[in-house]
Design a protein around this motif. Structure first.
Motif, PDB file in Angstrom:
ATOM      1  N   UNK A  50      -0.048  -1.467  -0.416  1.00 21.83           N
ATOM      2  CA  UNK A  50       0.229  -0.261  -0.826  1.00 21.83           C
ATOM      3  C   UNK A  50      -0.866   0.854  -0.426  1.00 21.83           C
ATOM      4  N   UNK A  51      -2.075   0.365  -0.443  1.00 20.92           N
ATOM      5  CA  UNK A  51      -3.188   1.277  -0.098  1.00 20.92           C
ATOM      6  C   UNK A  51      -2.925   1.609   1.401  1.00 20.92           C
ATOM      7  N   UNK A  52      -2.812   0.772   2.232  1.00 26.38           N
ATOM      8  CA  UNK A  52      -2.657   1.144   3.618  1.00 26.38           C
ATOM      9  C   UNK A  52      -1.510   2.057   3.764  1.00 26.38           C
ATOM     10  N   UNK A  53      -0.280   1.887   2.953  1.00 25.33           N
ATOM     11  CA  UNK A  53       0.737   3.051   3.405  1.00 25.33           C
ATOM     12  C   UNK A  53       0.357   4.361   2.778  1.00 25.33           C
ATOM     13  N   UNK A  54      -0.541   4.228   1.754  1.00 28.03           N
ATOM     14  CA  UNK A  54      -1.013   5.510   1.172  1.00 28.03           C
ATOM     15  C   UNK A  54      -2.026   6.249   2.040  1.00 28.03           C
ATOM     16  N   UNK A  55      -2.654   5.427   2.718  1.00 23.02           N
ATOM     17  CA  UNK A  55      -3.667   6.164   3.745  1.00 23.02           C
ATOM     18  C   UNK A  55      -2.840   6.555   5.073  1.00 23.02           C
ATOM     19  N   UNK A  56      -1.560   6.026   5.141  1.00 27.33           N
ATOM     20  CA  UNK A  56      -0.807   6.623   6.353  1.00 27.33           C
ATOM     21  C   UNK A  56      -0.048   7.924   5.859  1.00 27.33           C
ATOM     22  N   UNK A  57       0.223   7.854   4.716  1.00 28.53           N
ATOM     23  CA  UNK A  57       1.086   9.062   3.888  1.00 28.53           C
ATOM     24  C   UNK A  57       0.268  10.244   3.642  1.00 28.53           C
ATOM     25  N   UNK A  85       4.359   0.367  -8.889  1.00 25.00           N
ATOM     26  CA  UNK A  85       4.031  -0.326 -10.145  1.00 25.00           C
ATOM     27  C   UNK A  85       2.519  -1.099 -10.017  1.00 25.00           C
ATOM     28  N   UNK A  86       2.507  -1.878  -8.727  1.00 25.52           N
ATOM     29  CA  UNK A  86       1.103  -2.343  -8.582  1.00 25.52           C
ATOM     30  C   UNK A  86      -0.100  -1.183  -8.573  1.00 25.52           C
ATOM     31  N   UNK A  87       0.134  -0.144  -7.757  1.00 27.75           N
ATOM     32  CA  UNK A  87      -0.927   0.886  -7.889  1.00 27.75           C
ATOM     33  C   UNK A  87      -1.074   1.435  -9.051  1.00 27.75           C
ATOM     34  N   UNK A  88      -0.176   1.933  -9.569  1.00 26.45           N
ATOM     35  CA  UNK A  88      -0.246   2.381 -11.207  1.00 26.45           C
ATOM     36  C   UNK A  88      -0.898   1.453 -12.146  1.00 26.45           C
ATOM     37  N   UNK A  89      -0.606   0.199 -11.986  1.00 26.18           N
ATOM     38  CA  UNK A  89      -1.455  -0.660 -13.084  1.00 26.18           C
ATOM     39  C   UNK A  89      -2.979  -1.238 -12.856  1.00 26.18           C
ATOM     40  N   UNK A  90      -2.974  -1.170 -11.362  1.00 28.82           N
ATOM     41  CA  UNK A  90      -4.495  -1.600 -10.782  1.00 28.82           C
ATOM     42  C   UNK A  90      -5.473  -0.168 -10.966  1.00 28.82           C
ATOM     43  N   UNK A  91      -4.940   0.830 -10.308  1.00 28.48           N
ATOM     44  CA  UNK A  91      -5.943   2.032 -10.102  1.00 28.48           C
ATOM     45  C   UNK A  91      -5.876   3.056 -11.489  1.00 28.48           C
ATOM     46  N   UNK A  92      -4.523   3.269 -11.974  1.00 26.61           N
ATOM     47  CA  UNK A  92      -4.530   4.377 -12.967  1.00 26.61           C
ATOM     48  C   UNK A  92      -4.577   3.548 -14.432  1.00 26.61           C
ATOM     49  N   UNK A  93      -4.258   2.229 -14.728  1.00 31.26           N
ATOM     50  CA  UNK A  93      -4.489   1.707 -15.854  1.00 31.26           C
ATOM     51  C   UNK A  93      -5.760   0.903 -15.988  1.00 31.26           C
TER      52      UNK A  93
END
Length: 181
Positions: A168-175, A135-143
């Motif tokens: 979330x950003x750190x986890x995305x970097x690992x994924x 939700x945080x990533x969607x609101x911050x970066x997509x919206x």
């Protein structure tokens, strides 16, 4: 901003043109939020229309307690998306391929495949985040909402949003695979 406050106050007073300008200002943001969630152009258009219909009906209840009008609209959209997925109608829907709009140009197959792979890797990584991080990533970066607006939509304080976003950003970097970063 003062301009938005003026438009909202005029819309609350029943001025249709003021509400139309609010629609023009926020319709893309609301549509993108919904489309990311439902992944269907037709459903996103329907839910965007319903969001603004509900906003028009309830414009008199909106207050400026440090809350942006766009965040209020996204909150309405968020509730509609949740209702959509809970409805029995959603479970019975069978989607068909989207047709190209007349003004869209089809890209080369190579570009389409590369873009699809990049988007698929990113979306897969986002889906593997916990629901609050998603939700945080969607609101911050997509919206494109600010930290403060995201905090209001999610019902959290700004510090919690910053921490949630960082994790979330750190986890995305690992994924994400190395070539997709």
């Amino acid at each position: 901003s003062a301009r938005m406050m003026d438009l909202v106050e005029r819309a609350q007073g029943g001025e249709a043109e003021a509400f139309g300008r609010l629609y023009d200002q926020y319709s893309d943001t609301v549509y993108r939020y919904i489309y990311y969630r439902v992944n269907s152009r037709a459903t996103a258009e329907d839910l965007t229309s319903e969001t603004f219909l509900r906003a028009l009906r309830r414009i008199g209840t909106f207050t400026w307690q440090g809350r942006d009008f766009g965040a209020w609209l996204v909150t309405i959209a968020r509730n509609l998306v949740a209702d959509h997925f809970k409805s029995s109608r959603f479970r019975l829907e069978v989607t068909t391929g989207e047709m190209l709009d007349a003004n869209e140009v089809e890209r080369s197959p190579e570009d389409s495949v590369l873009e699809h792979l990049s988007n698929a890797a990113l979306l897969d990584a986002v889906r593997r985040l916990n629901p609050q991080q998603q939700e945080c990533v969607t609101l911050r970066f997509l919206q494109g909402l600010s930290v403060a607006e995201t905090a209001r939509v999610m019902g959290k304080n700004e510090g919690a949003i910053k921490t949630l976003q960082y994790r979330a950003v750190r986890t995305l970097a690992r994924l994400l695979p190395d070539d997709a970063r």
